[in-house]
Motif scaffolding. Structure first.
Motif, PDB file in Angstrom:
ATOM      1  N   TRP A 160     -40.536-118.478  41.315  1.00  0.00           N
ATOM      2  CA  TRP A 160     -41.255-117.589  40.395  1.00  0.00           C
ATOM      3  C   TRP A 160     -42.628-118.189  40.123  1.00  0.00           C
ATOM      4  O   TRP A 160     -42.755-119.393  39.881  1.00  0.00           O
ATOM      5  CB  TRP A 160     -40.450-117.457  39.099  1.00  0.00           C
TER       6      TRP A 160
ATOM      7  N   TYR B 158     -43.399-113.831  43.149  1.00  0.00           N
ATOM      8  CA  TYR B 158     -42.439-114.736  43.801  1.00  0.00           C
ATOM      9  C   TYR B 158     -43.058-115.268  45.087  1.00  0.00           C
ATOM     10  O   TYR B 158     -43.427-114.507  45.967  1.00  0.00           O
ATOM     11  CB  TYR B 158     -41.102-114.024  44.055  1.00  0.00           C
TER      12      TYR B 158
ATOM     13  N   GLY C  41     -37.726-116.300  36.186  1.00  0.00           N
ATOM     14  CA  GLY C  41     -38.273-115.033  35.719  1.00  0.00           C
ATOM     15  C   GLY C  41     -37.269-114.270  34.881  1.00  0.00           C
ATOM     16  O   GLY C  41     -36.331-114.854  34.334  1.00  0.00           O
TER      17      GLY C  41
END
Lengths: 533, 502
Positions: free
Chosen positions: B385, B25, B307
């Motif tokens: 992400w 991230y 994600g």
């Protein structure tokens, strides 16, 4: 020992009103306390906002303009509103320019020239005799808000006399029992201030000061000490406060003691391990404030050992350009649902969405947001400008029903809302000027403001015109209050009496007791507010 | 020195393989206009893809280009200014207007002349009190599934409610009607929805709160702080005022921080038996470990673009400048679940946040008043992400005799099936008027069995005992994935309000 001469000076009475007098009297004297003060580059600030001197002390300030703008340094009497003083110059800018932006104000007792960028000037003067906070400020237009400080005249050493010292040599980590040791050297301290001035010893020694301290009356006295390293203060042989061991001088220890009126034996013990040398003592008692007993004082010492530092924020003035600017927040005098509006030309209002009424109007700068835009954002902010008018009571509605219009108007209860009123909002016109909307009983009300003249300029004849449109239906005996307090009718206008003079003009208005009222009717109502010229 | 450089040379391949949050991230910090301090208080999306942000300074900005991969593509336009703290902003798809929740008002803003700046400011509701105390923040939601706006109102200070509905959650109907909805609120930091549109708020550690919490706003419920309960007198729809949390259990003298010696303050689990309206926190955001000042609640509704954590909640924190991750389930009709650390390292204290349809979290805030680990006075940032899936515990569910964990990646059966890979500790907080509180009533249960699921991506843990009302702190340091990597985060805190029957 170098302060001796200054004590002699203290006996010389000086007029503080005339800056020139203060300077010339000082010019022929030898010893001075030298203070360096500089303006900071592009920060609109002096590098120190606090200068501490003793009463009648001879002082030299080396003032250097390190900025790329012109600045001066103007000292005023305690309590002077330097911001207002500086701003008042705008009333007669032509004259102010001739004076090079030095206000023509009696409270000024010392000032520098208007220094060009990177110029320097030395000011030599005798500090005022009267203890107090003497504000200093740059009076160039627009600088006073942030470029200011306080010259603090603080009595030091008052009450100590017959001060002697005894020097001991030794390597300690705690204060030793000096009574059991033999002094290496003894002498008197002519200026009666606790101070370490040894040329021959830098480490591993101790000093005991003894003298008499005069309690002006019976009562509780606070003593404050700090040192690098250990210090202890005793009165009449009894320990009052102690800060023992090896440490820097940052924190101040404080204890209280009850003293009879008259002289008492003071004993101040100190030892130096190595490194920095510092001794500090001060006291406070009935009828007098923090008074230093040492030549050196740590920063912020006047606040004592325990009190918290109050937060002080750099101003964030909300600038008004070509369009009106809105600021909704807690405004002093306009309550919790205040809507500040700064109109171009230095005329400002605070309207209350609590009372649905104009609460304040003022001239000059709009508002400083620093209280609300720092930390958690609480507190009531006062207007930043001047000549603040509050035509009616605090957060009080204009509409009310009463058999007779001299009746008392409803007053604000912070925990309740006014019944019968509903806040609707506001609409900005093409010039971004708001029209406030609300309802009262069966009536719908819209009000807008237009500002003419200039509140920033002298003779600018600032005028606020308020237009109120009432539609729908009004209850019986409905009145609209324009003003509270005494007004005198003069040539069709109502002039406020016994306070900042201003006038209210509205057709059909009448005085009823302490109320300036108009019978509330459906239609248009125009009210004009004018500051006295 | 030579020895050291050799050591680093040897180690660096290993270090590179060690997973870090930033591998999965990525945080982007945006430049913001110099003329203001962009202390983001609230964020919503406009239908054309722009963001709309309200700030603590009372400004509203429209933001274009924040979704671009080039952070310099961002541009700002001031939509409105001079409002009293915009801690709620909402685009209303029904009337296409902007709604701002401010200190004392929900305001509807319209740009009638189309110049990009609001010119009509309508009061939608100001049906609550404001006393001038700094603490009385008003936090607003976006529009819920039926078109209502929610407002949570901070108490006057930590203990009391001096004007109406301080310490309450209110709903504002489309016509402006205000409906008192939940009592018992202390110091809300954010309002948000889960994937089903259920409404939650984050409360902060203080009186009656041992820790920050995530709480489910069920209409009619009492959320735990009795300070504002006198306003039941103005809320007939809420029924009778709940009985106050128990003085029998609480033996202290009821002054701040002064528990009487030998006294035993109450427990949420016991008080629930007596106070029928009392709803326990869905998740304790364990103080000092997960955060210290919970704020925005952001649901991952991006269907995989953020994600593997679809429909989970991400909770921002002002003090820790971080995001934590929450998985919720419903047991015996009550919400409960687990919180995991997720992503540290935001630049300032986070206050507002919103995910867009592309799975990008936009967030920001300021540190003023309380301080924040981020270090910057304010920030506006994006968290995305990277496309790499972190090895994490995906979900943690309560079972009658323990917990079931699922993972984001296939697990190594040997380590995942080893009892020594896990440890558990249980604790709770006192339910008391005094400020905050320690983790108390600690129990160190036995993990009696672990069984790796047939899917190779889950485990069943049997725990003895499970304790109703306790936070079950599970460590899973030893578990590795099939590639031999450890978990990115190795702890979760499950709030066990209810033990399921099956």
């Amino acid at each position: 020992m170098r302060f001796l001469l200054l004590f002699l000076l203290a006996a010389t009475a000086l007029s503080l009103n005339a800056a020139d007098k203060a300077q010339s009297a000082a010019a022929d004297l030898g010893l001075v306390k030298v203070i360096m003060l500089k303006t900071m580059t592009a920060q609109m600030k002096y590098d120190e906002n606090e200068i501490i001197v003793r009463p009648a002390e001879k002082v030299k300030i080396v003032f250097e303009n390190g900025d790329d703008l012109p600045h001066n340094l103007v000292f005023c009497q305690p309590g002077t509103d330097t911001m207002t003083m500086a701003m008042k110059q705008m009333e007669k800018p032509e004259e102010a320019i001739k004076r090079n932006w030095l206000p023509d104000d009696k409270s000024i007792w010392l000032h520098s020239k208007m220094l060009n960028p990177h110029e320097k000037e030395e000011l030599i003067f005798i500090a005022p005799e009267k203890p107090g906070d003497y504000p200093y400020v740059c009076t160039f237009p627009g600088h006073a808000l942030t470029m200011n400080g306080q010259l603090k005249v603080v009595p030091m050493g008052q009450g100590l006399k017959d001060l002697k010292f005894a020097l001991y040599l030794g390597n300690w980590t705690k204060l030793p029992e000096f009574a059991k040791l033999k002094p290496h050297r003894e002498g008197v301290v002519p200026n009666n201030l606790i101070d370490i001035q040894l040329d021959d010893y830098k480490n591993e020694f101790g000093v005991v000061f003894t003298g008499k301290i005069d309690a002006p009356r019976k009562g509780k006295y606070q003593f404050y000490i700090s040192g690098d390293d250990g210090v202890r203060l005793l009165i009449d042989g009894k320990k009052v406060v102690e800060y023992d061991g090896i440490h820097p001088s940052g924190s101040i220890k404080q204890e209280a003691v009850q003293l009879e009126k008259g002289e008492h034996e003071l004993r101040y013990e100190y030892f130096q391990g190595g490194g920095q040398i510092a001794v500090f003592a001060a006291w406070k008692g009935p009828g007098f404030d923090m008074t230093a007993l040492s030549a050196w004082q740590p920063k912020g010492w006047e606040k004592g050992g325990k009190s918290k530092k109050k937060e002080d924020f750099a101003p964030i003035p909300i600038m008004v350009g070509a369009e009106p600017v809105i600021y909704r927040n807690f405004i002093q005098g306009a309550g919790n649902r205040a809507i500040g509006v700064g109109y171009p030309g230095g005329i400002n209002i605070a309207w209350s969405a609590e009372s649905m009424n104009l609460a304040l109007l003022w001239k000059g700068a709009f508002i400083d947001a620093s209280l609300h835009w720092n930390s958690r954002g609480g507190g009531y902010q006062s207007p930043l400008g001047y000549d603040v008018l509050k035509p009616t009571g605090e957060v009080t509605p204009a509409f009310s029903t009463a058999e007779k219009p001299d009746a008392a108007w409803p007053v604000w209860d912070k925990t309740k809302r006014y019944e019968g009123f509903a806040w609707k909002g506001y609409t900005l016109d093409a010039k971004r000027s708001p029209t406030f909307r609300y309802t009262w009983q069966g009536a719908e009300i819209e009000e807008s403001f237009s500002a003419t003249g200039n509140g920033n300029k002298p003779g600018g004849n600032p005028t606020l015109i308020r237009s109120i449109k009432i539609t729908g239906s009004l209850p019986a005996n409905a009145w609209y209050r324009l003003g509270a307090g005494a007004f005198e009718k003069k040539e069709g206008r109502f002039v406020a009496k016994d306070r900042l003079p201003y006038s209210i003009i509205a057709e059909g208005a009448q005085m009823a007791g302490q109320n300036l009222v108009i019978p509330a009717k459906v239609g248009m109502l125009t009210i004009t507010y004018q500051w006295a010229q | 020195m030579k020895r050291f450089s050799l050591f680093f040379a040897l180690c660096s391949p290993l270090l590179a393989a060690d997973p870090a949050e930033s591998d999965f991230y990525k945080i982007t910090t945006f430049e913001t206009p110099k003329e203001t301090a962009m202390e983001v208080g609230s964020i919503d999306l406009l239908p054309d893809g722009r963001l709309i942000m309200g700030t603590r300074r009372g400004e509203i900005w429209t933001v274009s280009g924040a979704g671009s991969s080039d952070p310099s593509a961002v541009s700002y336009k001031l939509y409105a200014s001079g409002l009293h703290e915009v801690l709620g902003i909402a685009y209303n798809p029904k009337d296409k207007n902007i709604y701002a929740t401010t200190r004392y008002e929900v305001t509807r803003l319209q740009d009638v002349d189309g110049d990009g700046r609001a010119d009509v400011f309508d009061n939608v509701s100001d049906a609550w009190g404001v006393s001038g105390d700094y603490h009385e923040y008003a936090i607003g939601s976006r529009f819920d599934k039926v078109g209502d706006l929610w407002v949570t109102l901070c108490l006057t200070g930590s203990f009391s409610s001096v004007t109406p509905f301080r310490g309450w959650a209110l709903r504002i109907k489309p016509d402006g009607t205000m409906v008192p909805t939940c009592s018992g609120i202390r110091s809300p930091g954010g309002l948000g929805f889960d994937a089903d549109g259920e409404v939650y708020y984050a409360d902060n550690q203080g009186p009656w709160h041992g820790s920050c919490t995530l709480q489910h706003l069920v209409p009619g419920s009492f959320q735990g702080h009795p300070g504002g309960n006198e306003w039941y007198a103005l809320a007939p729809n809420m029924g009778p005022r709940p009985i106050d949390p128990s003085p029998e259990n609480y033996q202290g003298d009821n002054k701040r921080r002064e528990a009487r010696e030998g006294g035993d303050p109450g427990r949420m689990v016991k008080e629930r038996e007596r106070i029928k309206q009392l709803l326990p926190p869905a998740v304790y955001l364990v103080h000092g470990k997960i955060g210290n000042s919970a704020s925005a609640i952001i649901c991952d509704t991006s269907a995989g673009k953020f994600g593997p954590f679809m429909n989970q909640l991400f909770i921002a924190d002002q003090s820790h400048s971080n995001l934590s991750r929450v998985f919720l389930e419903t047991v015996n009709g009550i919400k409960q679940g687990v919180v995991f650390p997720f992503r540290l390292g935001f630049a300032s204290g986070l206050i507002g946040g919103r995910m867009d349809g592309e799975g990008r979290i936009f967030t920001g805030g300021s540190d003023r008043g309380w301080g924040a680990r981020g270090g910057k006075p304010f920030c506006f940032e994006k968290c995305e992400w990277t496309g790499k899936t972190p090895f994490e515990v995906h979900e943690m569910r309560a079972k009658p005799d323990g917990f079931e964990l699922t993972f984001t990646q296939p697990i190594d059966a040997k380590t995942a099936g080893d009892l020594k890979s896990y440890s558990m500790r249980e604790f709770t907080y006192a339910y008391r008027e005094a400020y905050g509180g320690d983790e108390i009533d600690e129990i160190l249960p036995t993990i009696t069995a672990v069984e790796v699921g047939a899917d190779g991506q889950s485990v069943r843990l049997k725990i003895s005992p499970l304790t109703k009302g306790h936070i079950h702190e599970l460590h899973f340091e030893g578990v590795k994935n099939t590639a031999g990597h450890p978990l990115l985060h190795t702890v979760g805190y499950y709030t066990l309000n209810e033990i399921p029957a099956k």
